[in-house]
Enzyme design. Structure first.
Site, mmCIF file in Angstrom:
data_model
loop_
_atom_site.group_PDB
_atom_site.id
_atom_site.type_symbol
_atom_site.label_atom_id
_atom_site.label_comp_id
_atom_site.label_asym_id
_atom_site.label_seq_id
_atom_site.Cartn_x
_atom_site.Cartn_y
_atom_site.Cartn_z
ATOM 1 N N THR A 132 -2.703 -5.305 12.766
ATOM 2 C CA THR A 132 -3.750 -4.183 12.383
ATOM 3 C C THR A 132 -5.023 -4.310 13.096
ATOM 4 O OG1 THR A 132 -4.784 -2.822 10.732
ATOM 5 C CG2 THR A 132 -4.137 -5.006 10.231
ATOM 6 N N ASP A 133 -5.573 -3.103 13.347
ATOM 7 C CA ASP A 133 -7.094 -3.301 13.831
ATOM 8 C C ASP A 133 -8.018 -3.388 12.922
ATOM 9 O OD1 ASP A 133 -6.782 -0.835 12.348
ATOM 10 O OD2 ASP A 133 -7.585 0.512 14.114
ATOM 11 N N GLU A 134 -7.577 -3.338 11.454
ATOM 12 C CA GLU A 134 -8.300 -3.481 10.281
ATOM 13 C C GLU A 134 -8.785 -4.952 10.144
ATOM 14 O OE1 GLU A 134 -7.158 -1.596 6.795
ATOM 15 O OE2 GLU A 134 -6.125 -0.062 7.847
ATOM 16 N N LEU A 198 -2.381 8.622 4.073
ATOM 17 C CA LEU A 198 -3.310 9.727 3.797
ATOM 18 C C LEU A 198 -2.560 10.843 4.640
ATOM 19 C CD1 LEU A 198 -6.193 11.105 3.803
ATOM 20 C CD2 LEU A 198 -6.656 10.705 6.171
ATOM 21 N N PRO A 213 -6.894 14.583 -1.901
ATOM 22 C CA PRO A 213 -7.707 13.832 -2.309
ATOM 23 C C PRO A 213 -8.620 13.247 -1.043
ATOM 24 C CG PRO A 213 -5.812 12.868 -2.789
ATOM 25 C CD PRO A 213 -5.586 14.008 -2.141
ATOM 26 N N PRO A 291 -13.518 1.526 -2.834
ATOM 27 C CA PRO A 291 -14.408 0.272 -3.037
ATOM 28 C C PRO A 291 -14.317 -0.400 -1.425
ATOM 29 C CG PRO A 291 -13.107 -0.116 -4.697
ATOM 30 C CD PRO A 291 -12.301 1.158 -4.076
HETATM 31 P P1 NAD Z 1 5.506 -0.448 5.107
HETATM 32 O O1 NAD Z 1 4.494 -0.858 3.963
HETATM 33 O O2 NAD Z 1 5.850 0.947 5.479
HETATM 34 O O3 NAD Z 1 6.794 -1.274 5.258
HETATM 35 C C1 NAD Z 1 6.691 -2.633 4.892
HETATM 36 C C2 NAD Z 1 8.316 -3.100 4.858
HETATM 37 O O4 NAD Z 1 8.331 -4.618 4.591
HETATM 38 C C3 NAD Z 1 8.971 -2.495 3.696
HETATM 39 O O5 NAD Z 1 10.102 -2.098 4.185
HETATM 40 C C4 NAD Z 1 8.999 -3.763 2.636
HETATM 41 O O6 NAD Z 1 10.162 -3.648 1.934
HETATM 42 C C5 NAD Z 1 9.018 -4.759 3.690
HETATM 43 N N1 NAD Z 1 8.552 -6.269 2.848
HETATM 44 C C6 NAD Z 1 7.599 -6.259 2.382
HETATM 45 N N2 NAD Z 1 7.464 -7.492 1.943
HETATM 46 C C7 NAD Z 1 8.503 -8.130 2.321
HETATM 47 C C8 NAD Z 1 8.931 -9.608 2.285
HETATM 48 N N3 NAD Z 1 8.335 -10.442 1.761
HETATM 49 N N4 NAD Z 1 10.117 -9.833 3.084
HETATM 50 C C9 NAD Z 1 10.750 -9.013 3.885
HETATM 51 N N5 NAD Z 1 10.337 -7.800 3.891
HETATM 52 C C10 NAD Z 1 9.069 -7.256 3.161
HETATM 53 O O7 NAD Z 1 4.300 -0.825 6.316
HETATM 54 P P2 NAD Z 1 4.289 0.004 7.634
HETATM 55 O O8 NAD Z 1 3.325 0.758 7.670
HETATM 56 O O9 NAD Z 1 5.825 0.037 8.363
HETATM 57 O O10 NAD Z 1 3.664 -1.634 8.587
HETATM 58 C C11 NAD Z 1 4.416 -2.505 9.238
HETATM 59 C C12 NAD Z 1 3.628 -3.500 10.066
HETATM 60 O O11 NAD Z 1 2.658 -2.954 10.725
HETATM 61 C C13 NAD Z 1 2.863 -4.235 8.721
HETATM 62 O O12 NAD Z 1 2.829 -5.784 9.321
HETATM 63 C C14 NAD Z 1 1.412 -3.772 8.853
HETATM 64 O O13 NAD Z 1 0.512 -4.381 8.545
HETATM 65 C C15 NAD Z 1 1.464 -3.179 10.405
HETATM 66 N N6 NAD Z 1 0.674 -1.939 10.483
HETATM 67 C C16 NAD Z 1 0.669 -0.858 10.106
HETATM 68 C C17 NAD Z 1 -0.158 0.111 10.469
HETATM 69 C C18 NAD Z 1 0.055 1.584 9.880
HETATM 70 O O14 NAD Z 1 -0.598 2.397 10.025
HETATM 71 N N7 NAD Z 1 1.048 1.803 8.740
HETATM 72 C C19 NAD Z 1 -1.019 0.002 11.569
HETATM 73 C C20 NAD Z 1 -1.184 -1.311 12.230
HETATM 74 C C21 NAD Z 1 -0.366 -2.362 11.571
HETATM 75 P P1 TYD Z 2 -4.860 5.212 4.630
HETATM 76 O O1 TYD Z 2 -3.728 5.929 5.021
HETATM 77 O O2 TYD Z 2 -4.627 4.529 3.398
HETATM 78 O O3 TYD Z 2 -4.858 3.842 5.826
HETATM 79 P P2 TYD Z 2 -5.995 2.863 5.994
HETATM 80 O O4 TYD Z 2 -6.823 2.809 4.825
HETATM 81 O O5 TYD Z 2 -5.108 1.790 6.361
HETATM 82 O O6 TYD Z 2 -6.784 3.332 7.090
HETATM 83 O O7 TYD Z 2 -6.112 5.730 4.826
HETATM 84 C C1 TYD Z 2 -6.483 6.359 5.856
HETATM 85 C C2 TYD Z 2 -8.198 6.817 5.613
HETATM 86 O O8 TYD Z 2 -8.008 8.125 4.705
HETATM 87 C C3 TYD Z 2 -8.968 5.780 5.033
HETATM 88 O O9 TYD Z 2 -10.239 6.041 5.585
HETATM 89 C C4 TYD Z 2 -8.871 6.260 3.551
HETATM 90 C C5 TYD Z 2 -8.586 7.629 3.429
HETATM 91 N N1 TYD Z 2 -8.077 8.301 2.338
HETATM 92 C C6 TYD Z 2 -8.472 9.627 1.784
HETATM 93 O O10 TYD Z 2 -9.560 9.813 1.836
HETATM 94 N N2 TYD Z 2 -7.658 9.976 0.803
HETATM 95 C C7 TYD Z 2 -6.518 9.280 0.390
HETATM 96 O O11 TYD Z 2 -5.795 9.847 -0.703
HETATM 97 C C8 TYD Z 2 -5.851 8.130 1.074
HETATM 98 C C9 TYD Z 2 -4.802 7.641 0.716
HETATM 99 C C10 TYD Z 2 -6.670 7.660 1.843
#
Ligand code: NAD
Ligand code: TYD
Length: 363
Positions: A132-134, A198, A213, A291
């Site tokens: 992730t970019d985070e 979000l 929210p 936080p």
């Molecule tokens: P998600 O939370 O929707 O899905 C995660 C999946 O991993 C779930 O199906 C869960 O059951 C499985 N999982 C969790 N722990 C596990 C374990 N110990 N063993 C096997 N499976 C396990 O997450 P996502 O949004 O699909 O993200 C996927 C990847 O992409 C993650 O590594 C996340 O850090 C990365 N990522 C997500 C975003 C985003 O915006 N969602 C952005 C950048 C990177």
């Molecule tokens: P989120 O989807 O949780 O992704 P991330 O924290 O990984 O960026 O949140 C996206 C942005 O939206 C983040 O700045 C937090 C904000 N947010 C709200 O304002 N309200 C909400 O209820 C949620 C879940 C997120």
């Protein structure tokens, strides 16, 4: 075949579906099925012999070693993670267990498998880590977007655990020669997104007449990438990425949260107008900030464009319209994921927050 971990989650399931829509190469899908994992995401593949699903933990070394030996994948793509920042603030333990310890155990099992391969498959093998970019921390408004040479300065338990996993992947390459690739992506959105994040939270709350929210002033900035574009970037990196390299993946769509909220409200006003004629933005509620909330993320995705010729194909306008429409078209999916566990989370995170107040009109 390829081994995908976390392939029942949001991005992993989109990836598996897209992969099998474009290729006949089978997928072994290892997922623990935590609250975020949902086999319904994979229902189009229910009777597809190219998809093998195994419920299990990436930290279960014996299971992973057995699967590698049995299925002999040419690549492992690690999507599995605990992924929600707010959950990591309430309870960091699972994040360390899966994202750090789990990744380390997965790397160990993959290393043992890879080292024992014959020369040709060993040379071709790849371990692709989805990050992730985070991990780069937070930017000031005037700062340049993150590039692959930025220092890792994670600020939340989630991003710290992902940064730790990125370091482990790097170390397994540097120390053991494991052929790794890492992608650092911005915020994804699109179909199958669990409604704790979000954009899907806004859509499902809006339709249910609940508060929308907005944390703090809502001026936190994220870069948004349509999930199908993320999937195509991962395929591209797997195919042609340089071993040991990082690739930032982004949508060139930096937007403050409040703008996202208003865009979703306007689309819903158009596509599913409220019976009482009021606008969805009247449900916007500013709630207590997260936080340590990172103020701004921005991705410079020019390396992947320059070196691998990848660019996102959706604009934010086209992607968000598709996303809202998908949620409107899939009420059963939404109803099923809003299980008891989901309701418990909403209670933990949003209890005691004010009822909707009249929204400030966003320009
Ligand atoms: P998600 O939370 O929707 O899905 C995660 C999946 O991993 C779930 O199906 C869960 O059951 C499985 N999982 C969790 N722990 C596990 C374990 N110990 N063993 C096997 N499976 C396990 O997450 P996502 O949004 O699909 O993200 C996927 C990847 O992409 C993650 O590594 C996340 O850090 C990365 N990522 C997500 C975003 C985003 O915006 N969602 C952005 C950048 C990177
Ligand atoms: P989120 O989807 O949780 O992704 P991330 O924290 O990984 O960026 O949140 C996206 C942005 O939206 C983040 O700045 C937090 C904000 N947010 C709200 O304002 N309200 C909400 O209820 C949620 C879940 C997120």
């Amino acid at each position: 075949m390829i081994l995908v971990t976390g392939g029942a989650g949001f991005i992993g399931a989109n990836f598996v579906l897209d992969w099998l829509a474009q290729s006949d190469e089978p997928v072994l899908n290892l997922d623990k099925l935590t609250y975020a994992g949902n086999l319904e995401n994979l229902s189009p593949l229910a009777s597809d012999p190219r998809h093998v699903f195994v419920q299990g933990d990436i930290g279960d070394s014996a299971l992973v070693a057995g699967l590698l030996a049995q299925y002999q994948p040419r690549a492992v793509l690690n999507f599995a993670a605990e992924s929600h920042v707010d959950r990591s603030i309430h309870g960091p333990e699972d994040f360390i267990q899966t994202n750090v310890v789990g990744t380390m155990r997965l790397l160990q099992a993959v290393r043992a498998y890879w080292q024992a391969l014959d020369e040709v498959p060993r040379t071709a093998f790849r371990f692709l880590h989805v990050s992730t970019d985070e991990v780069y921390g937070s930017l000031a408004p005037e700062d340049a977007a993150f590039t692959e040479v930025n220092k890792l300065e994670p600020n939340s338990p989630y991003s710290a655990s992902k940064a730790a996993s990125d370091h482990l992947v790097r170390a397994w390459h540097h120390t053991y020669g494991l052929p790794v690739l890492t992608t650092n992506c911005s915020n994804n959105y699109g179909p199958l997104h669990f409604p704790e994040k979000l954009i899907p939270l806004l859509i499902v709350n809006a339709l249910a007449g609940k508060p929308l929210p907005v944390y703090g002033d809502g001026l936190q900035v994220r870069d948004w990438l349509y999930v199908k574009d993320h999937c195509s970037a991962i395929r591209r990196v797997l195919e042609s990425g340089q071993v040991g390299e990082l690739y930032n993946v982004g949508g060139w769509n930096e937007k403050p949260n409040i703008e996202i909220v208003h865009t979703v409200c306007s689309l819903l006003d158009e596509l599913r107008p409220k019976a009482d004629g009021t606008a969805y933005q009247t449900q916007i509620t500013h709630v207590q900030d997260r936080p340590g909330h990172d103020r701004r993320y921005a991705i410079d995705a020019s390396k992947i464009e320059r070196e691998l010729g990848w660019r996102p194909s959706e604009t934010f306008e086209s992607g968000i319209r598709k996303t809202v429409q998908w949620y409107l078209d899939n009420p059963d999916w939404v109803a099923h994921v809003q299980s008891g566990a989901y309701r418990e989370w909403v209670q933990t995170q949003y209890a005691g927050q004010p009822a909707p107040a009249p929204a400030a009109v966003y320009p």
